[in-house]
Structures are given as C-alpha cells and as structure tokens.
Design a protein around this motif. Structure first.
Motif, short mmCIF file in Angstrom:
data_model
loop_
_atom_site.label_atom_id
_atom_site.label_comp_id
_atom_site.label_asym_id
_atom_site.label_seq_id
_atom_site.Cartn_x
_atom_site.Cartn_y
_atom_site.Cartn_z
N ASP A 3 0.87 -1.19 0.11
CA ASP A 3 0.13 -0.07 0.09
C ASP A 3 0.89 1.27 -0.13
OD1 ASP A 3 -2.41 -1.50 0.06
OD2 ASP A 3 -2.49 -1.29 2.13
N TRP A 4 1.95 1.05 0.82
CA TRP A 4 2.91 2.37 0.59
C TRP A 4 3.50 2.67 -0.35
CZ3 TRP A 4 8.36 2.39 0.30
CH2 TRP A 4 9.01 3.61 0.57
N LEU A 5 3.92 1.58 -1.27
CA LEU A 5 4.46 1.61 -2.62
C LEU A 5 3.47 2.23 -3.56
CD1 LEU A 5 6.55 -1.52 -3.06
CD2 LEU A 5 7.48 1.04 -3.25
N ILE A 6 2.32 1.65 -3.68
CA ILE A 6 1.28 2.20 -4.43
C ILE A 6 0.92 3.63 -4.20
CG2 ILE A 6 -1.25 2.03 -5.02
CD1 ILE A 6 -0.76 -1.27 -4.83
N GLY A 7 1.00 3.99 -3.13
CA GLY A 7 0.57 5.20 -2.78
C GLY A 7 1.56 6.55 -3.20
N LEU A 8 2.64 5.94 -3.39
CA LEU A 8 3.81 6.84 -3.69
C LEU A 8 3.80 7.12 -5.42
CD1 LEU A 8 7.11 5.16 -2.18
CD2 LEU A 8 5.92 7.54 -1.50
N GLU A 9 2.84 6.19 -6.11
CA GLU A 9 3.10 6.43 -7.59
C GLU A 9 2.41 7.69 -7.98
OE1 GLU A 9 0.53 3.05 -9.03
OE2 GLU A 9 1.73 1.45 -8.22
N THR A 11 3.74 10.52 -7.38
CA THR A 11 4.04 11.70 -6.60
C THR A 11 5.44 12.19 -6.68
OG1 THR A 11 4.47 10.50 -4.56
CG2 THR A 11 2.20 10.89 -4.91
N ASP A 12 5.74 13.23 -5.96
CA ASP A 12 7.11 13.90 -5.94
C ASP A 12 8.01 12.84 -5.05
OD1 ASP A 12 6.92 15.96 -7.65
OD2 ASP A 12 6.35 17.34 -6.09
N ALA A 13 7.19 12.21 -4.05
CA ALA A 13 8.06 11.42 -3.15
C ALA A 13 8.31 10.26 -3.64
CB ALA A 13 6.98 11.14 -1.91
N GLY A 14 7.45 9.76 -4.66
CA GLY A 14 7.80 8.61 -5.32
C GLY A 14 8.88 8.68 -6.38
N ARG A 15 8.96 9.83 -6.90
CA ARG A 15 10.06 10.10 -7.71
C ARG A 15 11.46 9.89 -6.99
NH1 ARG A 15 9.76 14.85 -11.89
NH2 ARG A 15 11.56 13.64 -12.73
N GLN A 16 11.53 10.50 -5.78
CA GLN A 16 12.60 10.50 -5.01
C GLN A 16 13.16 9.16 -4.55
OE1 GLN A 16 14.48 13.52 -4.63
NE2 GLN A 16 12.82 14.35 -5.69
N VAL A 17 12.26 8.49 -4.20
CA VAL A 17 12.26 6.88 -4.00
C VAL A 17 12.76 6.26 -4.89
CG1 VAL A 17 11.00 4.88 -3.06
CG2 VAL A 17 10.49 6.80 -2.16
N ALA A 18 12.16 6.67 -6.12
CA ALA A 18 12.68 5.82 -7.62
C ALA A 18 14.15 6.05 -7.86
CB ALA A 18 11.90 6.35 -8.74
N ARG A 247 7.97 1.33 -11.23
CA ARG A 247 6.55 1.44 -10.82
C ARG A 247 6.12 2.90 -10.01
NH1 ARG A 247 2.25 -2.72 -9.58
NH2 ARG A 247 0.60 -1.29 -8.62
N VAL A 248 7.05 3.35 -9.25
CA VAL A 248 6.59 4.33 -8.55
C VAL A 248 7.29 5.71 -9.12
CG1 VAL A 248 6.72 3.31 -6.34
CG2 VAL A 248 8.71 4.23 -7.06
N GLY A 249 8.29 5.76 -10.00
CA GLY A 249 8.82 6.86 -10.67
C GLY A 249 8.75 6.67 -12.11
#
Length: 299
Positions: A3-9, A11-18, A247-249
């Motif tokens: 759920d945490w990963l999907i929630g990052l898709e 988003t700016d936070a998702g790009r940072q994690v990517a 997936r997230v970025g």
C-alpha cells in the motif's frame, strides 16, 4: 509495504524513492557484472545464478505473494522470450569480447533506447536539459568503451562482432526495461510480478548449461555454485530495485540513473579487482556521474 508503494505512484516522493532505488540497482548491477568475471565462462556463470534465483523465488511465488491475475500470464510469456534473448546475446558478446569494452557499450546503448521507449509506451518526455544529461552520460560511457578498446590486448580479432552484439544487447536492455515496467504496473501487487519474474526468468539457462556443468570437477563446481548463489542474491536487488523504481517513478529517469553502474563497476575494478584507473578513466567516469545528475536536476 504494498500500500505504501502504491501510494507513492505519480508523486514527488515517489520520484525521490525511484531515484534511490535506481542508484541501488546500479550499485548491485556493478557487483553482478563483476561476479561474472573470472575463470568461469559467462554461460556457466549465468546458469549457476539462474538456478538459485529460480529455486529461491519459487516458494515465494507459490505460497507468499497473491496469485497473478489471468491477464498477467501472457505478460510473463513475453518476459520469458525477451529476457532469454537478452541473456543469449549478452553471453555471446562477453564470450567474444573483453568485458571492459563490451560492458560499457551495452550499458551506454540501453538508456538511450529506454528513454525513447518510455516516451512511446508511457508518454514520458524528457526536457532539453535532461536530453543534455543523457548525451553527457552516454558520451562518458562510450568514451570509456573506446578508451578500453584502445588498450585491450586480448580477443582483438573477435572484438568487432562482439561490439555489434553489445549494441544489440543494449537494445534488449531497453526493451526489457520498458516491458518489465509495463508488467509491474499491470498487476495490483508489484511483489507478485517480482516473484514470478524470477521464476520465469530463471527457467532457461540451467537447462542450456546443464551438460557443461555436469562435466565440471567438484573443485570447479562448488566455487561456481557459491558464486551463483551470491549472484542470485545480488540479482534480486539489482532487478527488483529497478523494477520497483519504474513502478513508482519515471521509467526513462530510472533507466538512465541505473547506468551509473558503469562508474560503480570501474570503482569495484579498482578497489576490489586491482585494476588500474588513470586520469582519463576518472574523467570519463565523472562525465557519466555528471550526466546522471543533470538528468535528475533538469527533470
């Protein structure tokens, strides 16, 4: 976690994690490439790695992650075909040419094609500044290949066809990067895709090299299997991290950042394998790192 990963898709936070995942994949891929150097030929080494990551992934695929949706099975069939062709091309290139020349060509060709593929498939488009970063990064990688080509003294008679195979292998790197990104986005649970990816991807090479492996004396077989086990663990990090990043970025950004593996590979060669690193190689590696930074900052 899912759920945490999907929630990052998206988003700016998702790009940072990517970004972090792509750099982790780069470091792991450099270790993965270094493990394939040594006394064992690339076919045997790849077969040993695939044996272990098939065996370790299978119980997770069958008993831990959710079962794949029906529409995922044709996607896994595509994974099987694309990655099998990639492995055959890569092993053929490594067999015919010096690793220090072939590896940068593969890694330099891959991100260029991947950026184009991500634009066609996912509608991602780089800015002019990001394309400048891609140009700087690829120039550094190809420059490193050219530098190594001029100084290599082994297998020069087969180096030209090896370079042709390296370019084709790079194209397949882009194809599988784009296709795997499509696959991991097509399922509700990304870890379902990852588990079955390693099962499907590990099915071919053990059969290809089984007869050759059976003829090895135990003094060679045991070290080969030990390196294969370690290589499987590194492969989980390398391939798993880059697929989660896509997936997230953004697929194109992740593909470009992963190719800083060439810098990590040179550093490993210097620090661990005792290879020499002169000022020209340092300058070229700096270009590669600078290109990745430009891609990130210009995004």
């Amino acid at each position: 976690m899912v759920d945490w990963l999907i929630g990052l898709e998206g988003t700016d936070a998702g790009r940072q994690v990517a970004v972090g995942l792509a750099l982790l994949a780069a470091l792991a891929h450099a270790f993965f490439g270094a493990l394939q150097k040594g006394r064992f030929d690339p076919w045997l080494m790849r077969g040993a790695i695939d044996i272990f990551y098939f065996l370790m992934a299978l119980p997770f695929a069958l008993f831990v992650v959710p079962w794949p949706e029906p529409h995922m099975w044709p996607i896994f069939a595509g994974v099987f075909v694309i990655h099998t062709l990639y492995k055959f091309l890569q092993a053929a290139a490594y067999t015919r040419g010096a690793y220090t020349v072939v590896y940068p060509v593969v890694r330099g060709t891959g991100p260029l094609f991947a950026v184009i593929g991500s634009g066609l498939v996912f509608g991602e488009h780089f800015t002019a500044g990001q394309w400048t970063g891609v140009a700087v990064l690829c120039s550094g990688i190809f420059g490193l290949a050219l530098y190594n080509y001029r100084h290599v003294t082994v297998a020069r008679d087969t180096l030209v066809p090896a370079l042709g195979m390296a370019v084709l292998t790079g194209a397949f790197v882009a194809i599988y990067t784009t296709y795997d990104a499509y696959g991991i986005r097509a399922t509700a649970d990304p870890f379902t895709f990852l588990a079955w990816f390693f099962v499907v991807d590990g099915m071919v090479m053990p059969f290809v090299v089984a007869r050759r492996m059976a003829r090895l004396p135990s003094s060679d077989l045991v070290p080969l299997l030990k390196k294969g086990f370690l290589g499987a663990l590194v492969a989980y990090v390398s391939f798993g991290a880059i697929m989660l990043a896509t997936r997230v970025g953004h697929v194109g950004e992740a593909a470009v950042l992963r190719e800083t593996s060439t810098v990590f590979a040179a550093a490993i060669g210097w620090l661990v394998l005792g290879e020499s690193t002169g000022p020209r190689r340092v300058a070229l590696m700096t270009m590669i790192a600078a290109g990745a930074v430009i891609v990130k900052l210009a995004g």
